[in-house]
Design an enzyme around this catalytic site. Structure first.
Site, PDB file in Angstrom:
ATOM      1  N   ARG A   1      -2.422   0.047  -1.479  1.00 51.35           N
ATOM      2  CA  ARG A   1      -3.232   0.514  -0.184  1.00 51.35           C
ATOM      3  C   ARG A   1      -3.945   1.769  -0.601  1.00 51.35           C
ATOM      4  O   ARG A   1      -4.159   2.721   0.452  1.00 51.35           O
ATOM      5  CB  ARG A   1      -2.408   0.829   1.039  1.00 51.35           C
ATOM      6  CG  ARG A   1      -1.417  -0.244   1.348  1.00 51.35           C
ATOM      7  CD  ARG A   1      -2.128  -1.574   1.614  1.00 51.35           C
ATOM      8  NE  ARG A   1      -1.325  -2.804   1.918  1.00 51.35           N
ATOM      9  CZ  ARG A   1      -0.803  -3.744   0.946  1.00 51.35           C
ATOM     10  NH1 ARG A   1      -1.528  -3.691  -0.241  1.00 51.35           N
ATOM     11  NH2 ARG A   1      -0.183  -4.434   1.252  1.00 51.35           N
TER      12      ARG A   1
ATOM     13  N   SER B   1       0.637  -2.022  10.329  1.00 51.45           N
ATOM     14  CA  SER B   1       1.616  -1.069   9.622  1.00 51.45           C
ATOM     15  C   SER B   1       1.128   0.348   9.485  1.00 51.45           C
ATOM     16  O   SER B   1      -0.160   0.739   9.085  1.00 51.45           O
ATOM     17  CB  SER B   1       1.805  -1.696   8.193  1.00 51.45           C
ATOM     18  OG  SER B   1       2.096  -2.933   7.955  1.00 51.45           O
TER      19      SER B   1
ATOM     20  N   GLU C   1      -0.731   5.438   6.929  1.00 54.08           N
ATOM     21  CA  GLU C   1      -1.826   4.241   6.197  1.00 54.08           C
ATOM     22  C   GLU C   1      -2.878   4.542   7.124  1.00 54.08           C
ATOM     23  O   GLU C   1      -4.010   4.471   6.460  1.00 54.08           O
ATOM     24  CB  GLU C   1      -1.252   3.134   6.346  1.00 54.08           C
ATOM     25  CG  GLU C   1      -2.128   2.005   5.649  1.00 54.08           C
ATOM     26  CD  GLU C   1      -1.387   0.635   5.496  1.00 54.08           C
ATOM     27  OE1 GLU C   1      -2.186  -0.451   5.592  1.00 54.08           O
ATOM     28  OE2 GLU C   1      -0.188   0.670   5.066  1.00 54.08           O
TER      29      GLU C   1
END
Length: 342
Positions: free
Chosen positions: A166, A241, A338
Protein backbone atom coordinates in the site's frame (compact mmCIF):
# COMPACT_ATOMS: atom_id res chain seq x y z
CA UNK A 1 -10.09 29.02 -20.62
CA UNK A 2 -9.70 27.81 -17.04
CA UNK A 3 -13.08 27.52 -15.31
CA UNK A 4 -12.89 28.06 -11.56
CA UNK A 5 -15.48 27.66 -8.83
CA UNK A 6 -14.98 29.52 -5.55
CA UNK A 7 -15.73 28.35 -2.00
CA UNK A 8 -16.84 24.85 -3.00
CA UNK A 9 -18.26 22.32 -0.54
CA UNK A 10 -16.18 19.15 -0.96
CA UNK A 11 -18.75 16.77 0.49
CA UNK A 12 -19.71 15.42 -2.98
CA UNK A 13 -16.01 15.01 -3.80
CA UNK A 14 -14.99 12.58 -1.02
CA UNK A 15 -16.55 9.21 -0.20
CA UNK A 16 -16.26 9.80 3.54
CA UNK A 17 -18.89 12.49 3.04
CA UNK A 18 -17.00 15.17 4.96
CA UNK A 19 -18.35 18.66 4.45
CA UNK A 20 -15.55 21.23 4.16
CA UNK A 21 -14.71 23.94 1.69
CA UNK A 22 -12.04 24.50 -0.94
CA UNK A 23 -11.06 28.05 -1.82
CA UNK A 24 -11.10 27.05 -5.49
CA UNK A 25 -12.02 24.03 -7.58
CA UNK A 26 -11.60 23.27 -11.26
CA UNK A 27 -12.28 20.20 -13.42
CA UNK A 28 -9.77 19.10 -16.04
CA UNK A 29 -10.20 16.57 -18.84
CA UNK A 30 -6.87 16.86 -20.66
CA UNK A 31 -3.19 17.37 -20.03
CA UNK A 32 -3.49 20.89 -21.44
CA UNK A 33 -6.23 21.83 -18.96
CA UNK A 34 -4.26 20.30 -16.10
CA UNK A 35 -1.16 22.28 -17.08
CA UNK A 36 -3.22 25.49 -17.23
CA UNK A 37 -4.64 24.84 -13.76
CA UNK A 38 -1.18 24.21 -12.32
CA UNK A 39 0.16 27.38 -13.92
CA UNK A 40 -2.69 29.38 -12.38
CA UNK A 41 -2.09 27.88 -8.93
CA UNK A 42 1.63 28.51 -9.29
CA UNK A 43 1.07 32.18 -10.12
CA UNK A 44 -1.19 32.54 -7.07
CA UNK A 45 1.24 30.51 -4.92
CA UNK A 46 -1.58 28.15 -3.92
CA UNK A 47 -1.24 24.48 -2.95
CA UNK A 48 -3.10 22.01 -5.14
CA UNK A 49 -5.07 18.90 -4.29
CA UNK A 50 -5.77 16.46 -7.15
CA UNK A 51 -8.95 14.45 -6.66
CA UNK A 52 -10.35 11.48 -8.54
CA UNK A 53 -13.29 9.93 -6.74
CA UNK A 54 -12.02 11.04 -3.32
CA UNK A 55 -12.16 7.48 -1.98
CA UNK A 56 -8.82 7.58 -0.17
CA UNK A 57 -8.81 11.13 1.18
CA UNK A 58 -9.68 12.64 4.55
CA UNK A 59 -10.07 16.41 4.76
CA UNK A 60 -9.13 17.56 8.26
CA UNK A 61 -10.58 21.00 7.52
CA UNK A 62 -11.11 23.52 4.73
CA UNK A 63 -8.59 23.36 1.89
CA UNK A 64 -6.98 26.73 1.30
CA UNK A 65 -5.86 26.20 -2.26
CA UNK A 66 -6.99 24.73 -5.58
CA UNK A 67 -8.69 21.36 -5.81
CA UNK A 68 -8.25 19.83 -9.27
CA UNK A 69 -10.90 17.25 -10.15
CA UNK A 70 -9.15 14.87 -12.54
CA UNK A 71 -11.43 13.85 -15.41
CA UNK A 72 -8.87 12.61 -17.94
CA UNK A 73 -10.58 9.66 -19.61
CA UNK A 74 -9.87 7.00 -22.20
CA UNK A 75 -8.95 3.31 -22.46
CA UNK A 76 -6.85 2.05 -25.34
CA UNK A 77 -4.49 -0.70 -26.39
CA UNK A 78 -1.01 0.81 -26.30
CA UNK A 79 0.64 -2.09 -28.15
CA UNK A 80 -0.53 -5.31 -29.69
CA UNK A 81 0.02 -8.76 -28.28
CA UNK A 82 3.60 -9.66 -27.39
CA UNK A 83 4.18 -13.15 -25.96
CA UNK A 84 0.59 -13.28 -24.80
CA UNK A 85 0.74 -9.89 -23.08
CA UNK A 86 -0.91 -6.66 -24.18
CA UNK A 87 -0.20 -3.12 -22.97
CA UNK A 88 -3.37 -1.20 -22.09
CA UNK A 89 -3.39 2.52 -21.27
CA UNK A 90 -6.09 4.24 -19.22
CA UNK A 91 -6.64 7.89 -18.33
CA UNK A 92 -6.18 8.82 -14.68
CA UNK A 93 -9.81 9.91 -14.38
CA UNK A 94 -11.27 6.58 -15.43
CA UNK A 95 -13.24 4.75 -12.75
CA UNK A 96 -11.05 1.88 -11.59
CA UNK A 97 -13.87 -0.67 -11.49
CA UNK A 98 -15.17 0.36 -14.91
CA UNK A 99 -11.65 -0.01 -16.30
CA UNK A 100 -11.40 -3.51 -14.82
CA UNK A 101 -14.71 -4.42 -16.44
CA UNK A 102 -13.61 -2.93 -19.77
CA UNK A 103 -10.42 -5.01 -19.69
CA UNK A 104 -12.43 -8.17 -19.08
CA UNK A 105 -14.78 -7.32 -21.96
CA UNK A 106 -11.71 -7.16 -24.20
CA UNK A 107 -10.49 -10.55 -22.88
CA UNK A 108 -7.50 -8.97 -21.12
CA UNK A 109 -6.80 -10.54 -17.74
CA UNK A 110 -4.94 -9.78 -14.54
CA UNK A 111 -7.17 -7.19 -12.88
CA UNK A 112 -10.19 -9.32 -11.96
CA UNK A 113 -9.15 -9.78 -8.30
CA UNK A 114 -9.08 -5.98 -7.98
CA UNK A 115 -12.71 -5.52 -8.98
CA UNK A 116 -14.90 -3.00 -7.17
CA UNK A 117 -12.04 -1.20 -5.42
CA UNK A 118 -13.28 2.40 -5.24
CA UNK A 119 -11.35 5.22 -6.86
CA UNK A 120 -9.86 6.16 -10.19
CA UNK A 121 -7.08 4.67 -12.28
CA UNK A 122 -4.69 7.49 -11.37
CA UNK A 123 -4.92 6.70 -7.67
CA UNK A 124 -4.20 2.98 -8.08
CA UNK A 125 -0.39 3.21 -8.32
CA UNK A 126 -0.15 5.74 -5.50
CA UNK A 127 -1.57 3.23 -3.04
CA UNK A 128 -0.39 0.16 -4.93
CA UNK A 129 -3.94 -1.06 -4.38
CA UNK A 130 -4.38 -4.75 -3.80
CA UNK A 131 -6.89 -7.43 -2.91
CA UNK A 132 -7.16 -11.21 -2.81
CA UNK A 133 -3.49 -11.88 -3.53
CA UNK A 134 -3.00 -9.37 -6.37
CA UNK A 135 -1.49 -5.86 -6.29
CA UNK A 136 -1.26 -3.20 -8.97
CA UNK A 137 2.50 -3.68 -9.13
CA UNK A 138 1.90 -7.21 -10.45
CA UNK A 139 0.33 -5.87 -13.67
CA UNK A 140 1.93 -2.43 -13.83
CA UNK A 141 4.00 -1.35 -16.82
CA UNK A 142 4.47 2.43 -16.55
CA UNK A 143 2.68 5.70 -15.89
CA UNK A 144 2.71 9.21 -17.18
CA UNK A 145 2.71 12.06 -14.66
CA UNK A 146 2.87 15.84 -14.87
CA UNK A 147 5.41 17.78 -12.85
CA UNK A 148 3.43 20.22 -10.71
CA UNK A 149 6.04 22.97 -11.08
CA UNK A 150 7.26 22.64 -14.68
CA UNK A 151 4.21 21.10 -16.37
CA UNK A 152 6.48 18.50 -18.00
CA UNK A 153 5.02 15.02 -18.50
CA UNK A 154 7.40 12.21 -17.55
CA UNK A 155 7.16 8.42 -17.80
CA UNK A 156 7.91 6.35 -14.71
CA UNK A 157 8.49 2.59 -14.62
CA UNK A 158 7.66 0.18 -11.86
CA UNK A 159 11.20 0.51 -10.52
CA UNK A 160 10.83 4.28 -10.46
CA UNK A 161 7.58 3.97 -8.47
CA UNK A 162 9.23 1.91 -5.69
CA UNK A 163 6.09 -0.06 -4.92
CA UNK A 164 5.57 -1.53 -1.46
CA UNK A 165 2.65 -2.72 0.61
CA UNK A 166 0.00 0.00 0.00
CA UNK A 167 2.87 2.30 -0.76
CA UNK A 168 4.81 3.98 -3.54
CA UNK A 169 7.20 6.84 -4.16
CA UNK A 170 4.17 9.11 -4.52
CA UNK A 171 3.57 8.84 -0.80
CA UNK A 172 7.18 9.76 -0.10
CA UNK A 173 9.66 11.90 -2.00
CA UNK A 174 7.32 12.44 -4.98
CA UNK A 175 4.35 13.45 -2.84
CA UNK A 176 2.99 16.76 -4.16
CA UNK A 177 5.52 16.76 -7.01
CA UNK A 178 3.60 14.86 -9.70
CA UNK A 179 -0.01 14.38 -10.78
CA UNK A 180 -0.65 11.13 -12.64
CA UNK A 181 -2.35 11.59 -16.01
CA UNK A 182 -2.43 8.00 -17.32
CA UNK A 183 -1.34 4.49 -16.40
CA UNK A 184 -0.25 1.61 -18.65
CA UNK A 185 -0.79 -1.99 -17.58
CA UNK A 186 0.60 -5.26 -18.91
CA UNK A 187 -2.34 -7.66 -19.11
CA UNK A 188 -2.57 -11.23 -20.30
CA UNK A 189 -4.54 -12.63 -23.23
CA UNK A 190 -4.68 -15.94 -21.36
CA UNK A 191 -6.76 -16.23 -18.22
CA UNK A 192 -4.99 -17.78 -15.25
CA UNK A 193 -7.06 -17.48 -12.06
CA UNK A 194 -5.31 -16.26 -8.94
CA UNK A 195 -7.16 -18.07 -6.16
CA UNK A 196 -4.63 -18.24 -3.35
CA UNK A 197 -7.02 -16.40 -1.04
CA UNK A 198 -9.05 -19.09 0.71
CA UNK A 199 -12.52 -17.56 0.75
CA UNK A 200 -12.24 -16.40 -2.85
CA UNK A 201 -11.19 -19.87 -3.99
CA UNK A 202 -14.06 -21.56 -2.17
CA UNK A 203 -16.72 -19.19 -3.49
CA UNK A 204 -15.38 -19.20 -7.05
CA UNK A 205 -15.30 -22.99 -7.24
CA UNK A 206 -18.72 -23.29 -5.63
CA UNK A 207 -20.19 -20.73 -8.04
CA UNK A 208 -18.57 -22.30 -11.09
CA UNK A 209 -19.64 -25.83 -10.25
CA UNK A 210 -18.94 -28.02 -13.26
CA UNK A 211 -18.45 -24.99 -15.52
CA UNK A 212 -15.01 -23.51 -16.25
CA UNK A 213 -13.76 -20.63 -14.11
CA UNK A 214 -13.66 -17.39 -16.11
CA UNK A 215 -12.22 -13.95 -15.45
CA UNK A 216 -15.69 -12.45 -15.29
CA UNK A 217 -16.83 -15.08 -12.79
CA UNK A 218 -13.86 -14.27 -10.52
CA UNK A 219 -14.68 -10.57 -10.83
CA UNK A 220 -18.33 -11.19 -9.97
CA UNK A 221 -17.43 -13.22 -6.89
CA UNK A 222 -14.97 -10.55 -5.73
CA UNK A 223 -17.73 -7.96 -6.08
CA UNK A 224 -20.11 -10.12 -4.09
CA UNK A 225 -17.62 -10.59 -1.26
CA UNK A 226 -16.74 -6.89 -1.15
CA UNK A 227 -20.39 -5.85 -1.11
CA UNK A 228 -21.01 -8.16 1.84
CA UNK A 229 -18.18 -6.57 3.84
CA UNK A 230 -18.09 -2.90 2.92
CA UNK A 231 -20.83 -0.27 3.02
CA UNK A 232 -21.64 1.65 -0.15
CA UNK A 233 -20.32 5.22 0.33
CA UNK A 234 -23.56 6.72 -0.97
CA UNK A 235 -25.38 4.98 1.89
CA UNK A 236 -22.76 5.31 4.63
CA UNK A 237 -19.74 7.55 4.18
CA UNK A 238 -16.42 5.70 4.32
CA UNK A 239 -12.96 5.56 2.78
CA UNK A 240 -12.65 1.78 2.64
CA UNK A 241 -9.93 0.22 4.80
CA UNK A 242 -8.76 3.00 7.10
CA UNK A 243 -5.60 1.33 8.42
CA UNK A 244 -2.90 -0.78 6.86
CA UNK A 245 -2.40 -4.30 8.13
CA UNK A 246 0.69 -3.88 10.36
CA UNK A 247 3.88 -5.84 9.82
CA UNK A 248 5.74 -7.27 12.82
CA UNK A 249 8.81 -9.40 13.34
CA UNK A 250 8.52 -13.12 13.91
CA UNK A 251 9.57 -12.60 17.53
CA UNK A 252 6.82 -10.03 18.09
CA UNK A 253 4.30 -12.30 16.40
CA UNK A 254 5.24 -15.30 18.54
CA UNK A 255 4.95 -13.22 21.70
CA UNK A 256 1.51 -11.95 20.70
CA UNK A 257 0.40 -15.45 19.73
CA UNK A 258 1.14 -16.69 23.23
CA UNK A 259 -1.18 -13.99 24.60
CA UNK A 260 -3.78 -14.19 21.81
CA UNK A 261 -3.98 -17.75 20.40
CA UNK A 262 -6.86 -16.75 18.07
CA UNK A 263 -4.96 -13.83 16.51
CA UNK A 264 -5.34 -13.52 12.74
CA UNK A 265 -2.00 -13.15 10.94
CA UNK A 266 -0.26 -14.13 7.72
CA UNK A 267 3.36 -14.97 7.02
CA UNK A 268 4.91 -12.33 4.81
CA UNK A 269 8.36 -13.81 4.31
CA UNK A 270 11.68 -12.37 5.45
CA UNK A 271 10.83 -13.29 9.04
CA UNK A 272 7.85 -10.88 9.03
CA UNK A 273 4.18 -11.40 9.79
CA UNK A 274 1.24 -9.32 8.66
CA UNK A 275 -1.42 -8.87 11.34
CA UNK A 276 -5.08 -8.33 10.49
CA UNK A 277 -5.73 -4.75 11.59
CA UNK A 278 -9.48 -5.34 11.63
CA UNK A 279 -9.08 -8.18 14.12
CA UNK A 280 -6.87 -6.06 16.39
CA UNK A 281 -9.42 -3.22 16.35
CA UNK A 282 -12.28 -5.61 17.00
CA UNK A 283 -10.50 -7.06 20.03
CA UNK A 284 -10.20 -3.55 21.45
CA UNK A 285 -13.98 -3.21 21.34
CA UNK A 286 -14.36 -0.69 18.53
CA UNK A 287 -16.43 -2.66 16.01
CA UNK A 288 -19.78 -0.92 15.64
CA UNK A 289 -18.88 1.97 17.95
CA UNK A 290 -20.59 5.29 17.16
CA UNK A 291 -19.38 8.59 18.59
CA UNK A 292 -21.76 11.50 19.17
CA UNK A 293 -19.69 13.43 16.62
CA UNK A 294 -21.00 11.17 13.86
CA UNK A 295 -17.74 9.23 13.50
CA UNK A 296 -17.99 5.49 13.87
CA UNK A 297 -16.71 2.03 13.00
CA UNK A 298 -18.66 -0.19 10.62
CA UNK A 299 -20.55 -2.88 12.52
CA UNK A 300 -19.56 -5.64 10.09
CA UNK A 301 -15.90 -4.70 9.53
CA UNK A 302 -13.76 -3.00 12.18
CA UNK A 303 -11.21 -1.88 9.60
CA UNK A 304 -13.71 0.58 8.10
CA UNK A 305 -14.35 3.93 9.74
CA UNK A 306 -17.65 5.54 8.79
CA UNK A 307 -19.44 8.87 8.81
CA UNK A 308 -22.98 8.61 10.15
CA UNK A 309 -23.86 11.85 8.41
CA UNK A 310 -22.49 14.80 10.33
CA UNK A 311 -18.88 13.96 11.19
CA UNK A 312 -16.14 16.36 10.13
CA UNK A 313 -12.56 15.41 9.42
CA UNK A 314 -11.39 16.12 12.95
CA UNK A 315 -14.06 13.80 14.36
CA UNK A 316 -12.90 10.97 12.10
CA UNK A 317 -9.26 11.55 13.03
CA UNK A 318 -10.09 11.68 16.74
CA UNK A 319 -11.73 8.27 16.51
CA UNK A 320 -8.76 6.98 14.51
CA UNK A 321 -6.42 8.29 17.22
CA UNK A 322 -8.40 6.52 19.94
CA UNK A 323 -8.20 3.26 17.97
CA UNK A 324 -4.47 3.59 17.39
CA UNK A 325 -3.85 4.28 21.09
CA UNK A 326 -5.91 1.28 22.20
CA UNK A 327 -4.22 -1.11 19.74
CA UNK A 328 -0.78 0.17 20.72
CA UNK A 329 -1.46 -0.28 24.43
CA UNK A 330 -2.84 -3.80 24.09
CA UNK A 331 -0.70 -5.26 21.31
CA UNK A 332 2.35 -2.99 21.09
CA UNK A 333 1.50 -2.38 17.42
CA UNK A 334 1.33 0.97 15.64
CA UNK A 335 -1.47 1.24 13.09
CA UNK A 336 -0.77 3.39 10.04
CA UNK A 337 -3.61 5.38 8.52
CA UNK A 338 -4.11 4.43 4.87
CA UNK A 339 -6.01 7.44 3.40
CA UNK A 340 -4.19 10.65 2.66
CA UNK A 341 -4.89 13.46 5.11
CA UNK A 342 -5.31 17.03 3.85
Amino acid sequence: MLELSHHVDLKPYNTMGISCFADYLTRVSSEGELREALEWAGEKKLPVCPLGEGSNVIFSGDFQGLVIAIGIKGCEVATGEIDGQVLVKAGAGESWHEFVQWSLSQNYYGLENLSLIPGCVGAAPIQNIGAYGVEVKDVFHSLQAMDVVTGEVVTLTGEDCQFGYRNSVFKGKYRDRFIIVSVTFSLSKTFEPQLDYGQLQREVLQTAGVNPVTGQLVSDVVCRIRNSRLPAPEQLGNAGSFFKNPMVTREHYQKLLEQEPEMVAFSSGDECWKLAAGWLIDQCGFKGVAYSTGAGVYRYQALVLVNHGHADGQAILTLAGDIREAVSERFGVDLEIEPRIY
